[in-house]
Design a protein around this motif. Structure first.
Motif, short mmCIF file in Angstrom:
data_model
loop_
_atom_site.label_atom_id
_atom_site.label_comp_id
_atom_site.label_asym_id
_atom_site.label_seq_id
_atom_site.Cartn_x
_atom_site.Cartn_y
_atom_site.Cartn_z
N CYS A 19 0.86 -1.19 0.00
CA CYS A 19 0.00 0.00 0.00
C CYS A 19 0.89 1.24 0.00
O CYS A 19 0.62 2.21 -0.71
CB CYS A 19 -0.93 0.00 1.22
N THR A 20 1.96 1.22 0.79
CA THR A 20 2.94 2.31 0.77
C THR A 20 3.58 2.40 -0.61
O THR A 20 3.74 3.49 -1.17
CB THR A 20 4.03 2.09 1.84
N GLU A 21 3.95 1.24 -1.16
CA GLU A 21 4.59 1.23 -2.49
C GLU A 21 3.67 1.88 -3.52
O GLU A 21 4.14 2.56 -4.43
CB GLU A 21 4.92 -0.20 -2.91
N SER A 22 2.37 1.64 -3.39
CA SER A 22 1.44 2.27 -4.32
C SER A 22 1.38 3.78 -4.08
O SER A 22 1.54 4.57 -5.01
CB SER A 22 0.05 1.64 -4.13
N PHE A 23 1.22 4.18 -2.82
CA PHE A 23 1.08 5.59 -2.46
C PHE A 23 2.23 6.44 -3.00
O PHE A 23 2.02 7.52 -3.54
CB PHE A 23 1.01 5.70 -0.93
N ALA A 110 -8.30 3.61 6.70
CA ALA A 110 -7.83 2.22 6.57
C ALA A 110 -7.31 2.05 5.15
O ALA A 110 -8.09 1.99 4.20
CB ALA A 110 -8.99 1.25 6.84
N TRP A 111 -6.00 1.98 5.01
CA TRP A 111 -5.42 1.77 3.67
C TRP A 111 -5.48 0.31 3.28
O TRP A 111 -5.01 -0.56 4.01
CB TRP A 111 -3.95 2.19 3.64
N GLY A 112 -6.04 0.03 2.13
CA GLY A 112 -5.95 -1.30 1.57
C GLY A 112 -6.88 -2.32 2.19
O GLY A 112 -7.59 -2.06 3.17
N CYS A 148 -5.80 -4.17 -3.06
CA CYS A 148 -4.59 -4.87 -2.62
C CYS A 148 -3.50 -4.72 -3.66
O CYS A 148 -3.23 -5.66 -4.39
CB CYS A 148 -4.90 -6.35 -2.36
N PRO A 149 -2.87 -3.52 -3.70
CA PRO A 149 -3.14 -2.34 -2.88
C PRO A 149 -4.22 -1.46 -3.52
O PRO A 149 -4.67 -1.74 -4.63
CB PRO A 149 -1.78 -1.60 -2.92
#
Ligand code: SF4
Ligand code: SF4
Ligand code: F3S
Length: 266
Positions: A19-23, A110-112, A148-149
């Motif tokens: 999720c961080t990698e996406s952000f 809530a991320w992801g 996801c993500p």
């Protein structure tokens, strides 16, 4: 430009960090603008420079100086089995850290799918009792941004909305922002005319696959999945799963791991 940047505390429970990698790949708005001009990312286990006691002290400082005025963003979820022993960041069960930091938050994201629904670690038999965060944080609304993500621009879009209008985006009954989750993948899919015409891929390398027919019979979950992939797309609007030739797995839906989303065909 005159507003102070709002503090954001980004916690990580049981998760994979994508999720961080996406952000950090958001292009509109550019993630650099989000981090340098819009929010003050004061704590994030994975991308902050501080470590150890220095890092953990930021949480106490935030509670003291910004109580009621910071956003809590959560990636992953707390495992509740055996007093939370399966996730102990900074020597503290994650569930305790989550409750402590949600108490003073003005909003919780809530991320992801991990934080929103439980995701893979909550799949049967869920040995650690991984639990979505809204079941732990019950005294305030939790904005669910599943996937996801989730798509990078959906994540930064939610933050941008909150900072611009000073309020939460309108949410559906499940707590997802309507502006990104009110339509099914199927509703905006460019292969939809083939679905309507009864033209389906029957095997991965058949004539229909080469012609870009509908992937429903190959297990595409687009008709039951609410997300923005078929409109916003991924990688700066370049592509998305169906466009790359694979059906949607329904990764933004609750319990998609247990619903037979992976490679189950009609
Ligand atoms: Fe990783 Fe998916 Fe969980 Fe995000 S929702 S942390 S991408 S497993
Ligand atoms: Fe619907 Fe999937 Fe077919 Fe697209 S590929 S039209 S989302 S079933
Ligand atoms: Fe997930 Fe389906 Fe989009 S698998 S990334 S919701 S197309």
């Amino acid at each position: 430009e005159t507003k102070p940047r709002i503090p954001v505390i980004w916690l990580h429970g049981l998760e994979c960090t994508c999720c961080t990698e996406s952000f950090i790949r958001s292009a509109h708005p550019l993630v650099a603008d989000v981090l340098l001009s819009m929010i003050s990312l004061d704590y994030d286990d994975t991308i902050m420079a501080a470590a150890g006691h220095q890092a953990e002290a930021i949480l106490d400082e935030t509670l003291k100086e910004h109580y009621g005025n910071y956003i809590l963003a959560v990636e992953g979820n707390p495992p509740l089995a055996e007093d939370g022993v399966f996730c102990i960041p900074g020597g503290e069960p994650f569930v305790n850290k989550l409750k402590r930091m949600s108490a003073g938050a003005s909003a919780v994201i809530a991320w992801g799918s991990c934080a929103s629904w439980g995701c893979v670690q909550a799949a049967k038999p869920n040995p650690t009792q991984a639990t979505p965060i809204h079941k732990v944080i019950t005294d305030k609304p939790v904005i669910k941004v599943p996937g996801c993500p989730p798509i990078a621009e959906v994540m930064t879009g939610v933050v941008t909305y909150m900072l611009t209008f000073g309020t939460l985006p309108e949410l559906d009954r499940q707590g997802r922002p309507k502006m990104f989750y009110s339509q099914r993948i199927h509703d905006k899919c460019y292969r939809r005319p083939h679905f309507d015409a009864g033209q389906f891929v029957e095997e991965w390398d058949d004539e229909g696959a080469r012609k870009g027919y509908c992937l429903y019979k190959m297990g595409c979950k687009g008709p039951t999945t609410y997300n923005a992939c078929s409109s916003v797309q991924w990688n700066e609007g370049v592509s998305w799963p169906v466009k790359s030739g694979h059906g949607c797995l329904g990764c933004s839906e609750e319990d998609f791991w247990d619903k037979g989303s992976f490679y189950s065909r009609l």
